[in-house]
Design an enzyme around this catalytic site. Sequence first.
Site, PDB file in Angstrom:
ATOM      1  N   GLY A 107       0.828  -1.226   0.000  1.00 33.83           N
ATOM      2  CA  GLY A 107       0.000   0.000   0.000  1.00 33.83           C
ATOM      3  C   GLY A 107       0.851   1.260   0.000  1.00 33.83           C
ATOM      4  O   GLY A 107       2.078   1.200   0.123  1.00 33.83           O
ATOM      5  N   ALA A 108       0.184   2.409  -0.117  1.00 39.81           N
ATOM      6  CA  ALA A 108       0.902   3.695  -0.204  1.00 39.81           C
ATOM      7  C   ALA A 108       1.761   3.920   1.044  1.00 39.81           C
ATOM      8  O   ALA A 108       2.933   4.321   0.949  1.00 39.81           O
ATOM      9  CB  ALA A 108      -0.114   4.833  -0.367  1.00 39.81           C
TER      10      ALA A 108
ATOM     11  N   ARG B 160      -3.496 -12.147  -2.334  1.00 37.66           N
ATOM     12  CA  ARG B 160      -3.487 -11.668  -3.742  1.00 37.66           C
ATOM     13  C   ARG B 160      -2.110 -11.108  -4.118  1.00 37.66           C
ATOM     14  O   ARG B 160      -1.647 -11.255  -5.239  1.00 37.66           O
ATOM     15  CB  ARG B 160      -4.564 -10.578  -3.899  1.00 37.66           C
ATOM     16  CG  ARG B 160      -4.870 -10.199  -5.335  1.00 37.66           C
ATOM     17  CD  ARG B 160      -5.984  -9.153  -5.422  1.00 37.66           C
ATOM     18  NE  ARG B 160      -5.578  -7.877  -4.832  1.00 37.66           N
ATOM     19  CZ  ARG B 160      -6.050  -7.388  -3.693  1.00 37.66           C
ATOM     20  NH1 ARG B 160      -6.943  -8.068  -3.013  1.00 37.66           N
ATOM     21  NH2 ARG B 160      -5.639  -6.242  -3.195  1.00 37.66           N
ATOM     22  N   SER B 161      -1.458 -10.486  -3.159  1.00 37.99           N
ATOM     23  CA  SER B 161      -0.147  -9.874  -3.457  1.00 37.99           C
ATOM     24  C   SER B 161       1.013 -10.814  -3.165  1.00 37.99           C
ATOM     25  O   SER B 161       2.153 -10.549  -3.570  1.00 37.99           O
ATOM     26  CB  SER B 161       0.030  -8.594  -2.610  1.00 37.99           C
ATOM     27  OG  SER B 161      -0.965  -7.672  -2.942  1.00 37.99           O
TER      28      SER B 161
ATOM     29  N   CYS C 223      -3.983  10.654  10.651  1.00 41.83           N
ATOM     30  CA  CYS C 223      -3.124  11.663  10.004  1.00 41.83           C
ATOM     31  C   CYS C 223      -3.550  13.089  10.335  1.00 41.83           C
ATOM     32  O   CYS C 223      -2.722  13.939  10.687  1.00 41.83           O
ATOM     33  CB  CYS C 223      -3.103  11.447   8.498  1.00 41.83           C
ATOM     34  SG  CYS C 223      -4.725  11.151   7.779  1.00 41.83           S
TER      35      CYS C 223
ATOM     36  N   GLY D 277      -5.464  10.066   1.818  1.00 41.15           N
ATOM     37  CA  GLY D 277      -6.045   9.540   3.061  1.00 41.15           C
ATOM     38  C   GLY D 277      -7.024   8.405   2.795  1.00 41.15           C
ATOM     39  O   GLY D 277      -7.301   7.598   3.679  1.00 41.15           O
TER      40      GLY D 277
ATOM     41  N   LYS E  48     -12.332  11.227  15.670  1.00 40.01           N
ATOM     42  CA  LYS E  48     -10.942  10.816  15.931  1.00 40.01           C
ATOM     43  C   LYS E  48     -10.091  12.006  16.360  1.00 40.01           C
ATOM     44  O   LYS E  48      -9.327  11.926  17.327  1.00 40.01           O
ATOM     45  CB  LYS E  48     -10.332  10.195  14.659  1.00 40.01           C
ATOM     46  CG  LYS E  48     -10.819   8.794  14.337  1.00 40.01           C
ATOM     47  CD  LYS E  48     -10.286   8.343  12.981  1.00 40.01           C
ATOM     48  CE  LYS E  48     -10.839   6.984  12.591  1.00 40.01           C
ATOM     49  NZ  LYS E  48     -10.408   6.587  11.226  1.00 40.01           N
TER      50      LYS E  48
ATOM     51  N   ARG F  21     -13.081  16.470   2.395  1.00 37.04           N
ATOM     52  CA  ARG F  21     -12.197  15.889   1.382  1.00 37.04           C
ATOM     53  C   ARG F  21     -12.099  16.865   0.219  1.00 37.04           C
ATOM     54  O   ARG F  21     -13.138  17.307  -0.324  1.00 37.04           O
ATOM     55  CB  ARG F  21     -12.761  14.550   0.884  1.00 37.04           C
ATOM     56  CG  ARG F  21     -11.839  13.814  -0.053  1.00 37.04           C
ATOM     57  CD  ARG F  21     -10.696  13.142   0.640  1.00 37.04           C
ATOM     58  NE  ARG F  21     -11.119  11.997   1.468  1.00 37.04           N
ATOM     59  CZ  ARG F  21     -10.314  11.401   2.326  1.00 37.04           C
ATOM     60  NH1 ARG F  21      -9.090  11.843   2.524  1.00 37.04           N
ATOM     61  NH2 ARG F  21     -10.741  10.371   3.038  1.00 37.04           N
TER      62      ARG F  21
ATOM     63  N   HIS G 217      -2.524  17.028   3.540  1.00 36.54           N
ATOM     64  CA  HIS G 217      -3.702  17.593   4.216  1.00 36.54           C
ATOM     65  C   HIS G 217      -3.401  19.034   4.636  1.00 36.54           C
ATOM     66  O   HIS G 217      -2.265  19.347   5.032  1.00 36.54           O
ATOM     67  CB  HIS G 217      -4.008  16.808   5.495  1.00 36.54           C
ATOM     68  CG  HIS G 217      -4.642  15.474   5.301  1.00 36.54           C
ATOM     69  ND1 HIS G 217      -5.166  15.030   4.108  1.00 36.54           N
ATOM     70  CD2 HIS G 217      -4.837  14.468   6.195  1.00 36.54           C
ATOM     71  CE1 HIS G 217      -5.657  13.811   4.259  1.00 36.54           C
ATOM     72  NE2 HIS G 217      -5.481  13.440   5.526  1.00 36.54           N
TER      73      HIS G 217
ATOM     74  N   GLN H 147       0.298  13.792   4.119  1.00 35.63           N
ATOM     75  CA  GLN H 147      -0.534  12.813   4.823  1.00 35.63           C
ATOM     76  C   GLN H 147       0.128  11.443   4.893  1.00 35.63           C
ATOM     77  O   GLN H 147      -0.027  10.717   5.872  1.00 35.63           O
ATOM     78  CB  GLN H 147      -1.885  12.684   4.070  1.00 35.63           C
ATOM     79  CG  GLN H 147      -2.880  11.760   4.746  1.00 35.63           C
ATOM     80  CD  GLN H 147      -2.777  10.312   4.300  1.00 35.63           C
ATOM     81  OE1 GLN H 147      -2.293  10.025   3.203  1.00 35.63           O
ATOM     82  NE2 GLN H 147      -3.183   9.380   5.172  1.00 35.63           N
TER      83      GLN H 147
END
Length: 339
Positions: free
Chosen positions: A12-13, A39-40, A129, A160, A215, A237, A244, A319
């Site tokens: 992931g990122a 899958r990965s 974040c 995000g 949060k 968003r 951000h 972020q």
Amino acid sequence: KKPVVAIAGSTGAVGQELLDLIKERSFPFADIKLLASARSAGKTQDFMGKTYTVEELKEDSFEGVDIAFFSAGGGRSKQFAPAAAKAGAVVIDNSSAYRMDPEVPLVVPEVNPDAAFDRPKGIIANPNCSTIIMNMVVWPLHQKAGVERVVVSTYQAASGAGAAAMEELEQQAKDWVAEKSPVTQDIFGRQYIFNLFSHNSDVDQETGYNEEETKMIKETKKIFSDPNIQVTATCIRVPVLRAHCESINVTLKNSMTEDEARELLANSPGVSVQDDRVANKFPEPLASSFKDDCFVGRIRHDVSQPEGKGLDMFVAGDQIRKGAALNAIQIAELLMSRS
Ligand code: 2RA
């Protein structure tokens, strides 16, 4: 002793940013385990001259692991973080799964580093974040003058919501130019380009606050160890890729002028002041992307309050870095510094 490091959610990122930061910051490691979904599994990744094969994230993935970064979603953290801790790893979890658990410290190294060393479950939680970015500039003010209340409005990037959301924002721009109507809307189910909308997390039907806002409120109280600090947030968003921005208003217990605030923030770790009124040069998401610091400007006395009682400011922070991967790596560096 160099630690064996595992990254759950390595594809992931945030997982990729963790690898970039391990290299960039010469974080010491004896070995790295890349863990992801079935899958990965089997995919390979070249990293620092070695080829690593992604393994499926399983209960027994953590034998011999010293530090396990998790950024694979709350469900995976709930399912596998206890097994990682049981195997002897310190878990640094980027998901929201354990953030409000009283036995799990919620850590921003510049704010509450010592909390990282009281971890009964062997798990340390990385804050959300938007919380980290807000806390980075509010904490110095809170330490110096005491902050009674924070009002924050966020302008949150696509990152995000993950790499797919970033890709869709770019795709919508291409669709717009190609006059494709409606533009591709798989992630958010609406047009994002040339638009903005309330954060896509669930809304509490009683209070009207969404999860992102809740949060920011709850995590700040925990990180500051101050149940009395009053926070309210509106999270939006916006069509920006990976940084951000936040408009922040604070009400202070003790007087602090804007010049004192600017001086204090300029000397706060992980914060850079960009506050050029003459040139009208203030923090921007593009300029703040791929940077470690949180950038703060528009620092001014809140004219709706008595002199010294309130401050307004505007902040931008990457972020994926300080909002997630950098904060996690800094927690690991903190642990190493005291081992
Ligand atoms: C967001 N903070 O920006 C949330 C999750 N990373 O959407």
